[in-house]
Motif scaffolding. Structure first.
Motif, short mmCIF file in Angstrom:
data_model
loop_
_atom_site.label_atom_id
_atom_site.label_comp_id
_atom_site.label_asym_id
_atom_site.label_seq_id
_atom_site.Cartn_x
_atom_site.Cartn_y
_atom_site.Cartn_z
N GLU A 116 0.81 -1.22 0.00
CA GLU A 116 0.00 0.00 0.00
C GLU A 116 0.84 1.28 0.00
N LEU A 117 2.15 1.14 0.12
CA LEU A 117 3.01 2.32 0.12
C LEU A 117 2.94 3.04 -1.23
N SER A 118 3.08 4.35 -1.22
CA SER A 118 3.06 5.15 -2.45
C SER A 118 4.43 5.81 -2.65
N PRO A 119 5.32 5.16 -3.37
CA PRO A 119 6.67 5.72 -3.55
C PRO A 119 6.66 7.02 -4.34
N ASP A 120 7.57 7.91 -3.96
CA ASP A 120 7.66 9.22 -4.62
C ASP A 120 8.72 9.27 -5.70
N ASN A 121 9.64 8.30 -5.71
CA ASN A 121 10.72 8.32 -6.69
C ASN A 121 11.17 6.89 -7.00
N ASP A 122 12.11 6.78 -7.92
CA ASP A 122 12.60 5.46 -8.33
C ASP A 122 13.27 4.72 -7.18
N SER A 123 13.99 5.45 -6.35
CA SER A 123 14.67 4.82 -5.22
C SER A 123 13.67 4.17 -4.27
#
Length: 271
Positions: free
Chosen positions: A160-167
């Motif tokens: 469910e996490l929403s990553p903000d960048n490629d890392s």
């Protein structure tokens, strides 16, 4: 999925307990009684048989037959000890792997960022629960390696996490893989709890040993040296059977797999 596996194993474990409710010490004591009793029976038979039945030809025939039985018993005991030791070592390695995967998952979540703090807290609490129900005073076969209801949601919470960048996307995928591997290892360890020595094989082995020790007492004159020697030999064999049974119960009894790797991992979680 893991809860279904736990339920299935509990049912199988109940069946196993109905088949054999005796501890390794109790089973070994019964085996000792049968084996040493066979030796005493041989001594008794020696005292009542006519001398013609105890001549050199009879002695040679019994010796050859029991040599075959003795070889079979030695091979069977060796294979059982090797199998039990392999099972015990596998369980120990899986506990170590479980601890390593827990620490690795926590590190992925830590590097992801502060959004994962709640997930990391859930992970730590689930490991605390697992250690308590596996090595704590209230542990039992039904509870070992189970996690709390909140701990079951760790994998879903990572998804469910929403990553903000490629890392962060990379760390999320690695954390999901580590959590999945952790769940697979735990489910495997739960399933392996049902492994044990087949009672039919154990019964046949005891029958062979009883015959063998009966032949030992059949051609000797009873005295304290003979009785003590047969007693010590029977005790040694039963100790081997006790070790086999103990190693198939690696989370109870005297030879427990250590929970130290998971306790060390707990000290590193949340840092």
């Amino acid at each position: 999925m893991s809860s279904e596996i736990t339920t299935h194993v509990a049912v199988v474990d109940d069946e196993r307990k109905r088949l054999s409710t005796m501890s390794p010490i109790a089973i070994s004591a019964v085996v000792f009684a049968c084996v040493f009793g066979g030796a005493l029976l041989g001594i008794f038979v020696h005292s009542i048989l006519p001398r013609d039945y105890l001549d050199s030809d009879s002695r040679e025939a019994v010796r050859l037959g029991m040599a075959l039985v003795g070889t079979t018993v030695a091979v069977a005991l060796g294979l059982l000890i090797a199998s039990a030791k392999g099972f015990y070592d596998t369980q120990s390695s899986e506990v170590t792997a479980l601890a390593a995967d827990v620490v690795l998952l926590d590190r992925f979540l830590k590097h992801y960022g502060p959004k994962t703090k709640e997930i990391r807290d859930l992970l730590r609490s689930s490991v605390v629960h697992m250690v308590d129900v596996t090595w704590g005073r209230s542990s039992s076969d039904k509870t070992r390696f189970t996690v709390s209801a909140a701990g079951e949601t760790v994998l879903a919470r990572i998804g469910e996490l929403s990553p903000d960048n490629d890392s962060q996307r990379f760390l999320q995928s690695q954390a999901a893989s580590a959590a999945l591997k952790l769940a697979q290892t735990r489910s495997l360890m739960i399933a392996q709890k049902t492994s044990s020595v087949p009672m039919v094989l154990l019964a046949v082995l005891v029958f062979w040993l009883t015959l063998l020790f009966m032949s030992f007492g059949l051609f000797v004159h009873s005295n304290s040296v003979v009785v003590i020697s047969l007693f010590a030999s029977a005790l040694a064999v039963c100790c081997a059977i006790y070790l086999i049974l103990e190693m198939y119960e690696p989370y109870s009894g005297l030879m427990q797999v250590s929970g130290a790797p998971l306790r060390v991992a707990l000290e590193q979680l949340g840092r």
